[in-house]
Design a protein around this motif. Sequence first.
Motif, PDB file in Angstrom:
ATOM      1  N   LYS A 571       0.836  -1.202   0.000  1.00 25.34           N
ATOM      2  CA  LYS A 571       0.000   0.000   0.000  1.00 25.34           C
ATOM      3  C   LYS A 571       0.876   1.259   0.000  1.00 25.34           C
ATOM      4  O   LYS A 571       0.668   2.170  -0.797  1.00 25.34           O
ATOM      5  N   LEU A 573       4.026   1.660  -0.861  1.00 27.44           N
ATOM      6  CA  LEU A 573       4.812   1.857  -2.078  1.00 27.44           C
ATOM      7  C   LEU A 573       3.930   2.265  -3.250  1.00 27.44           C
ATOM      8  O   LEU A 573       4.331   3.076  -4.072  1.00 27.44           O
ATOM      9  N   MET A 574       2.726   1.725  -3.292  1.00 26.61           N
ATOM     10  CA  MET A 574       1.852   2.060  -4.412  1.00 26.61           C
ATOM     11  C   MET A 574       1.232   3.430  -4.254  1.00 26.61           C
ATOM     12  O   MET A 574       1.068   4.163  -5.221  1.00 26.61           O
ATOM     13  N   ASN A 575       0.858   3.776  -3.036  1.00 23.61           N
ATOM     14  CA  ASN A 575       0.113   5.016  -2.852  1.00 23.61           C
ATOM     15  C   ASN A 575       0.967   6.248  -3.035  1.00 23.61           C
ATOM     16  O   ASN A 575       0.456   7.335  -3.253  1.00 23.61           O
ATOM     17  N   ASN A 576       2.287   6.080  -2.945  1.00 23.90           N
ATOM     18  CA  ASN A 576       3.151   7.228  -3.175  1.00 23.90           C
ATOM     19  C   ASN A 576       3.015   7.776  -4.591  1.00 23.90           C
ATOM     20  O   ASN A 576       3.308   8.926  -4.837  1.00 23.90           O
ATOM     21  N   VAL A 577       2.593   6.932  -5.507  1.00 24.56           N
ATOM     22  CA  VAL A 577       2.490   7.427  -6.874  1.00 24.56           C
ATOM     23  C   VAL A 577       1.059   7.464  -7.373  1.00 24.56           C
ATOM     24  O   VAL A 577       0.779   8.009  -8.415  1.00 24.56           O
ATOM     25  N   HIS A 578       0.171   6.876  -6.642  1.00 27.47           N
ATOM     26  CA  HIS A 578      -1.163   6.625  -7.183  1.00 27.47           C
ATOM     27  C   HIS A 578      -2.199   7.249  -6.270  1.00 27.47           C
ATOM     28  O   HIS A 578      -2.847   6.572  -5.496  1.00 27.47           O
TER      29      HIS A 578
END
Lengths: 579, 579
Positions: A571, A573-578
């Motif tokens: 979560k 790692l993904m949310n930093n870009v999304h």
Amino acid sequence: MKDIYKVIVYFCILSSILVNKSLVLGGKVRHFKWEVGYIHWSPDGLEGVVLGINGQFPGPTIRARAGDTVHVELTNHLHTEGVVIHWHGIRQIGTPWADGTAAISQCAINPGETFVYRFEVDKAGTYFYHGHYGMQRSAGLYGSLIVDVAEGEKEPFLYDGDFNILLSDWWHSSSHEQEVDLSSKPMRWIGEPQTLLINGRGQYNCSLAAAYFSNSSVSQCNIRGGEQYAPQILHVHPNKTYRLRIASTTALASLNLAIGNHKMVVVEADGNYLQPFSVENMDIYSGESYSVLFTADQNPSNNYWISISVRGREPRTPQGLTILKYHPNSASKLPKSPPPVAPRWDDYNYSKSFTNKILALTGSPKPPTTYNRRIMLLNTQNLIDGYTKWAINNVSLILPATPYLGSIKFGLSNAFDLKTPPDHFSHDYDVMRPAPNQNSSYGSGVYMLSFNTTIDVILQNANALRENVSEIHPWHLHGHDFWVLGYGEGKFSKKDEEKFNLKNPPLRNTAVIFPFGWTALRFVADNPGVWAFHCHIEPHLHMGMGVIFAEGVGRVKKIPTEALGCGLTGKMLMNNVHK
Amino acid sequence: MKDIYKVIVYFCILSSILVNKSLVLGGKVRHFKWEVGYIHWSPDGLEGVVLGINGQFPGPTIRARAGDTVHVELTNHLHTEGVVIHWHGIRQIGTPWADGTAAISQCAINPGETFVYRFEVDKAGTYFYHGHYGMQRSAGLYGSLIVDVAEGEKEPFLYDGDFNILLSDWWHSSSHEQEVDLSSKPMRWIGEPQTLLINGRGQYNCSLAAAYFSNSSVSQCNIRGGEQYAPQILHVHPNKTYRLRIASTTALASLNLAIGNHKMVVVEADGNYLQPFSVENMDIYSGESYSVLFTADQNPSNNYWISISVRGREPRTPQGLTILKYHPNSASKLPKSPPPVAPRWDDYNYSKSFTNKILALTGSPKPPTTYNRRIMLLNTQNLIDGYTKWAINNVSLILPATPYLGSIKFGLSNAFDLKTPPDHFSHDYDVMRPAPNQNSSYGSGVYMLSFNTTIDVILQNANALRENVSEIHPWHLHGHDFWVLGYGEGKFSKKDEEKFNLKNPPLRNTAVIFPFGWTALRFVADNPGVWAFHCHIEPHLHMGMGVIFAEGVGRVKKIPTEALGCGLTGKMLMNNVHK
């Protein structure tokens, strides 16, 4: 122009040679491409479903040399289950994400996905690998991992040939069913195994040795040799000396192994050399490995039994058997005498006597003479809301959805219980009696170990839920070997420390605690990572019997993203870009 | 200062009221908190392991009103398996990531993790939900979803009460075992179900109606009523009219349902109103749902059977039974006559006659009169390297590790076969005979549909591997209802189009193809998302019998990160920050 092309072609060829040979400083890279999937298999004559690798059970044997890099490209071909593989006994120095423990060192590999395990096998020895997610080890996900000494190096003993046997136990109920049974209220115990397996082969409903037991109702096996459950025969030549590499990945059974009429000299345990000692038979607990030497010095016109028998639990499982075949006898020639008779299952003095003979080979690394932190771990069986569990210092381990390695490395605060589990248990706890309060609680806390400090662990056994019951628990530590400083009876007390063996304690990765006894271990927390330390009995771990150690996680280099794609690390790692 | 506090407190209270009431324009939010896990259960008197929700089987019934938002917080309590739930019949307009299809609309929810399904139930009707990963539906992961008309709205028929029955079939071998069997070479067929279940309840090895069959070796069930496999009795009052909501989530069985002595008026199918018609019994295929009205107008001193029987496959499974109990009779009073006798299993004319009666209620939406694209889908049974598979236009569907919704949205080129599967099959294919070349190949390609275009699908059945065998396949479309324009025998030809019903074709989400026949469907590709279209027979889908439609994916708004955390979308999103 032509010359330029030549140069380019030359470089292409050169680089492809380099890639193919995969040269790595100090050793070769051993490449494996594995696919994990369920297959029909007949480990003991009764067909069932097992977890196979590349369509075989047990999985392929890995053979490498010390200093080599093992590179396993693992593809998950299961339909709905994740998978991981733990390389039991390999310390994963510098590669803690490759330890293959779901929820600890990595996210489970999703169906259809591939994960690369790449790690150095730095130390020669007898190892194995197995699933470390749910009860996938019980489903048959295991195989051997043998590390020979580096080229030019020599073992401290001589032999003419070697054999490799991996011991396991087998149930006719699926591991899925067993998981549900164990997690039920009231708990349904899985019972004793139906069959003991040697290299994945056993015999159910018949015996290789039925002819020797006049009062037996079991029939003699009618085996041609090509069956999946046909025993793997060990072929020896008279008067030669052999190294037998033995590892136990049993889910439950403690075993005693013997070679009829032959003495064995024990020389290695868990990838560490021992002061050689001779035995007629030997105990081996789940998670342990040994090398023994034996010489084919008996009457060469006969063949001999190799047997494994259950120890420490009242056996309801027949001996596992195979044949030591002297050249040029026929493999179907049965031994002259019945199979070896194992010591009584509850003759713990016999077991202790064997265990106490295990000492490090002269010249082996010695333990630090003092410790920085001592952790006392009381093993109890408990009831939590009516569910039967095992607990350590009254905490029954429940693994989090986010693997610890990533959550600690990235400082995530909601991934697991931040409360540190206790280093001690109540000093007035009576280990000889059922606990007055059998309640306990779940926890996912971590023992944070200061980097490079010396840790003592005293494993303290106790009475289980029922009176006068205390079980054997072989405890296995990931990421390290530890020195076994001593074993004792009853409750450990400060003065027991005086009897610690600091001179030649064996280095192991697995050590047993005997019923109502204690075992003292020492190790140096010098391997950055997060490491499980747990009872290697599969249902016991499933029921919470383990703890988590973490050390120097800040020093862990880049964890591969593929190990982090679940839970809160995924979560994050993904949310930093999304957004 | 005090006043400021007052204001803050006031706002806090106000916002908490708003949150608690969860007001959403046009409807309520219905909150559910579910935990999925394996449990011991006895669906038919023989205990086994089923996939339960909150410890119950079948899962809880969701009841909402049209326009409501359903909010299910689903936690995966399985040990090693992922999980998803598909809301069968709900079109997921604007929420394609909530369709609950692993590898298509979302990544499976990992063990220990929670995913929120939040979607609008925009249309009243009888629906259900079920697992859509591996064969988890076969393991028992299903339940009912009933959507009543919006407050103030009225149904186009009247009734005094309603009942809800969910039909399924049950095997004594686990779904895990079935998966391995079906994926074996040679394939091992799972066989006919052991038991038919009504609301998760059936009787194995005994019959509620044994007393009526003098030549039966099956004994009369001895049921007290509290058993998990005791039939759910339907309580009616004389002369009242009831709505019976029926849905079938069978893994395999096509069924015929009857209420002894009572006629039924069919009024709804798959959440769409029908021109009412009266029947004595009715067929229902897996994936379908119906509402029927019946009046308790028979002799009130008797009770009556409700029966379900296998159609379309030679039955080896006893009828499923329960009792229609007239007030104030005792529930244990057995009906006077034996259970209804179903039409012969292979009387397809009977089935076709029923199916042809299903027409849209006057005033229902009509289909566009022309189509933009016609896709002919030939259903064949094939052998791929010796594995038995089903294929569509010679492509056997294999799902990728990365769900399509994410991979298409983000334009990932390696996530699935970029080659579009064919719109047609060879014009000289003889559907009446086994294929001369039974080979086929795997594929994961997508039918990319232009947004807002009208699509015709002609489902063409054919002879299976064995001569003179052609099976029933109920095809289910996600994300849409379609109009069923017609059914026919043999190979579809252009002139069959003339007989299409464009006047009052029923809207459905599931339509059957009869043996050696074709079925013509029409829908408008107006729902941005990626949608499975597949045979609803669980083993058939497992063996590749499905295709993937994608439309307007560029219009899909932010997909929740939790749906993307696997495969290449997970990698992409994580690697942007973690180099």
